[in-house]
Design an enzyme around this catalytic site. Structure first.
Site, PDB file in Angstrom:
ATOM      1  N   TRP A  71      -8.025  -5.761 -70.684  1.00  0.00           N
ATOM      2  CA  TRP A  71      -7.206  -4.934 -69.767  1.00  0.00           C
ATOM      3  C   TRP A  71      -7.552  -5.332 -68.333  1.00  0.00           C
ATOM      4  O   TRP A  71      -8.744  -5.441 -67.991  1.00  0.00           O
ATOM      5  CB  TRP A  71      -7.541  -3.458 -70.024  1.00  0.00           C
ATOM      6  CG  TRP A  71      -6.817  -2.476 -69.153  1.00  0.00           C
ATOM      7  CD1 TRP A  71      -5.489  -2.491 -68.825  1.00  0.00           C
ATOM      8  CD2 TRP A  71      -7.384  -1.319 -68.523  1.00  0.00           C
ATOM      9  NE1 TRP A  71      -5.203  -1.403 -68.023  1.00  0.00           N
ATOM     10  CE2 TRP A  71      -6.344  -0.662 -67.822  1.00  0.00           C
ATOM     11  CE3 TRP A  71      -8.661  -0.752 -68.480  1.00  0.00           C
ATOM     12  CZ2 TRP A  71      -6.547   0.501 -67.095  1.00  0.00           C
ATOM     13  CZ3 TRP A  71      -8.854   0.409 -67.761  1.00  0.00           C
ATOM     14  CH2 TRP A  71      -7.809   1.026 -67.080  1.00  0.00           C
ATOM     15  N   ASP A  92     -14.311   1.320 -75.635  1.00  0.00           N
ATOM     16  CA  ASP A  92     -13.147   1.879 -74.942  1.00  0.00           C
ATOM     17  C   ASP A  92     -12.174   2.335 -76.031  1.00  0.00           C
ATOM     18  O   ASP A  92     -11.707   1.525 -76.844  1.00  0.00           O
ATOM     19  CB  ASP A  92     -12.525   0.778 -74.055  1.00  0.00           C
ATOM     20  CG  ASP A  92     -11.365   1.311 -73.229  1.00  0.00           C
ATOM     21  OD1 ASP A  92     -10.910   2.443 -73.487  1.00  0.00           O
ATOM     22  OD2 ASP A  92     -10.898   0.577 -72.327  1.00  0.00           O
ATOM     23  N   LYS A 114      -2.562   8.504 -73.866  1.00  0.00           N
ATOM     24  CA  LYS A 114      -1.555   7.965 -74.784  1.00  0.00           C
ATOM     25  C   LYS A 114      -1.353   8.882 -75.983  1.00  0.00           C
ATOM     26  O   LYS A 114      -0.221   9.188 -76.330  1.00  0.00           O
ATOM     27  CB  LYS A 114      -1.983   6.578 -75.288  1.00  0.00           C
ATOM     28  CG  LYS A 114      -2.710   5.717 -74.286  1.00  0.00           C
ATOM     29  CD  LYS A 114      -1.799   4.981 -73.359  1.00  0.00           C
ATOM     30  CE  LYS A 114      -2.632   4.277 -72.301  1.00  0.00           C
ATOM     31  NZ  LYS A 114      -1.901   3.385 -71.462  1.00  0.00           N
TER      32      LYS A 114
HETATM   33  C1  LMR Z   1      -1.751  -0.215 -69.201  1.00  0.00           C
HETATM   34  O1  LMR Z   1      -2.577  -1.039 -69.594  1.00  0.00           O
HETATM   35  O2  LMR Z   1      -0.588  -0.529 -68.909  1.00  0.00           O
HETATM   36  C2  LMR Z   1      -2.125   1.235 -69.102  1.00  0.00           C
HETATM   37  O3  LMR Z   1      -3.393   1.415 -69.658  1.00  0.00           O
HETATM   38  C3  LMR Z   1      -1.968   1.795 -67.745  1.00  0.00           C
HETATM   39  C4  LMR Z   1      -3.010   1.326 -66.764  1.00  0.00           C
HETATM   40  O4  LMR Z   1      -3.701   2.163 -66.190  1.00  0.00           O
HETATM   41  O5  LMR Z   1      -3.153   0.112 -66.541  1.00  0.00           O
END
Ligand code: LMR
Length: 396
Positions: A130, A211, A246
């Site tokens: 992420w 996570d 979510k």
């Molecule tokens: C995403 O990955 O799109 C979501 O988890 C929102 C974010 O905060 O990035």
């Protein structure tokens, strides 16, 4: 003084939403941010949430400060969701938790605590991960190292490379895992691979941070927690950062938690005291509303049942969207195999689209996908499927 401040580039996810909002094309499609959208393209407020909010409105309530770690009932709920009742109630398992404003803050609290209390200097995370993970831990002042994750096609897991690269981590360093529904790829290790990873963490004496932002989006609330439960059951200690954005659709309420799981009461109490100290210096104590919604739902048998049914519907709809997307792409580009999208789980799919193709989709078709090629499958619906697939077929 402010004249010398350099401009920071827009966030690669939220910056894209801003562009999407400004786009005047009535057929624009938003597959960027990880937010669930229903058939009409809107993000619904779940029925269980509406009912819980009504209940809260009707109750006396007050707006006093919450404890630094949030209400005990909420924190127990986090522990029970993550570990399941059997493990949570086990004599040798001690889980403490604190309410946090969303998963992001939970990850940050984990990082601050790892650095200050454990003197951790490095955290390992998957490549890719992420986009916010490296930023959060960089901001804490930790070195970020990445372990390999994807195979050559970048559509499935290369477990051997994962093990080899993570093997370079040293004792006392931290490692971050996506417990389920890996963001951005949708590619998860199997149960057997999680068992091996658990052994590796212990052998290397790493501090694991799980996570857990998508509990319930993979297979079920319980099955999705397997990596953590197995690790704890085989003697491991862990920090778990969870989010209710979510699985309760509470994105804007910023509600989540940080849990520490250990095997004796003293270390649990010490961990909680340190987490509270970290929280006190950052946001002092959590906001009320989102946590109260979750707490109400989880402590009311009827609302909890509605929540589980709604969550199952969301999970099953996303699976159906995956199948529809694969079939629609396969008929347009028969020489390419899209089945990997059906094997990935959760909201996201790593589509294999290149940055150039992603840019063309945005410029020529007003279709918004992350530069990495990550698609939010939950943004597809029967109205936009054909337009989306025609556009992708024209750029690949
Ligand atoms: C995403 O990955 O799109 C979501 O988890 C929102 C974010 O905060 O990035």
């Amino acid at each position: 003084m402010f004249e010398a401040v350099p401009l920071s580039p827009p966030d690669s996810i939220f910056g894209l939403i801003e562009q999407f909002k400004k786009d005047v094309n009535p057929d624009k499609i938003n597959l960027s941010v990880g937010v669930y959208q229903d058939e009409s393209g809107t993000t619904p407020v779940m029925q269980c949430v509406r009912k819980a909010e009504q209940k809260l409105l009707d109750s006396a309530g007050n707006k006093n400060y919450l404890p630094i770690d949030g209400p005990p009932s909420y924190n127990e709920s986090i522990g029970r969701l993550v570990l399941g009742d059997r493990l949570f109630d086990h004599d040798s398992v001690h889980c403490v938790a604190a309410q946090t404003p969303g998963g992001t803050v939970s990850l940050r609290i984990a990082g601050e605590t790892l650095k200050r209390v454990f003197n951790v200097d490095t955290i390992w995370m998957s490549n890719p991960t992420w986009v916010n993970h490296p930023q959060i831990y960089g901001a804490v002042g930790l070195n970020v190292e990445q372990y390999d994750y994807l195979d050559e096609n970048r559509t499935g897991l290369d477990f051997e490379r994962l093990i080899d690269s993570l093997g370079q981590a040293g004792p006392g360093q931290a490692v971050l895992f996506h417990t389920v529904c890996h963001n951005p790829t949708g590619v998860d290790p199997s149960v057997e691979q999680w068992k091996q990873l658990g052994e590796l963490i212990k052998e290397l004496r790493l501090l694991p941070v799980f996570d857990f932002a998508y509990q319930g989006f993979g297979e079920s609330l319980d099955a999705d927690a397997f990596p953590i439960r197995h690790f704890v059951e085989t003697g491991g200690e862990a920090i778990v950062c969870n989010s209710f954005s979510k699985n309760f659709g509470l994105y804007a309420e910023r509600v989540g938690g940080i849990a520490s799981v250990s095997h004796d009461a003293d270390s649990a109490a010490a961990m909680l005291s340190q987490i509270k100290l970290t929280i006190r210096t950052i946001y002092s104590n959590p906001p009320l509303h989102g946590g109260a919604i979750v707490d109400t739902i989880l402590h009311d048998a009827e609302l909890r049942q509605i929540w589980q049914t709604e969550l199952t519907e969301i999970r099953e709809r996303i699976l159906e969207l995956r199948t529809n997307f694969v079939d629609a792409m396969q008929s347009r580009v028969p020489h390419k195999d899209f089945q990997y999208i059906n094997r990935q789980r959760g909201m996201f799919s790593y589509s294999g689209l290149t940055p150039d193709q992603v840019a063309r989709l945005k410029e020529e078709y007003s279709i918004y996908i992350l530069g990495s090629g990550r698609i939010n499958v939950a943004g597809i619906n029967s109205q936009n499927l054909n337009r989306l697939c025609d556009a992708i077929a024209s750029v690949v």
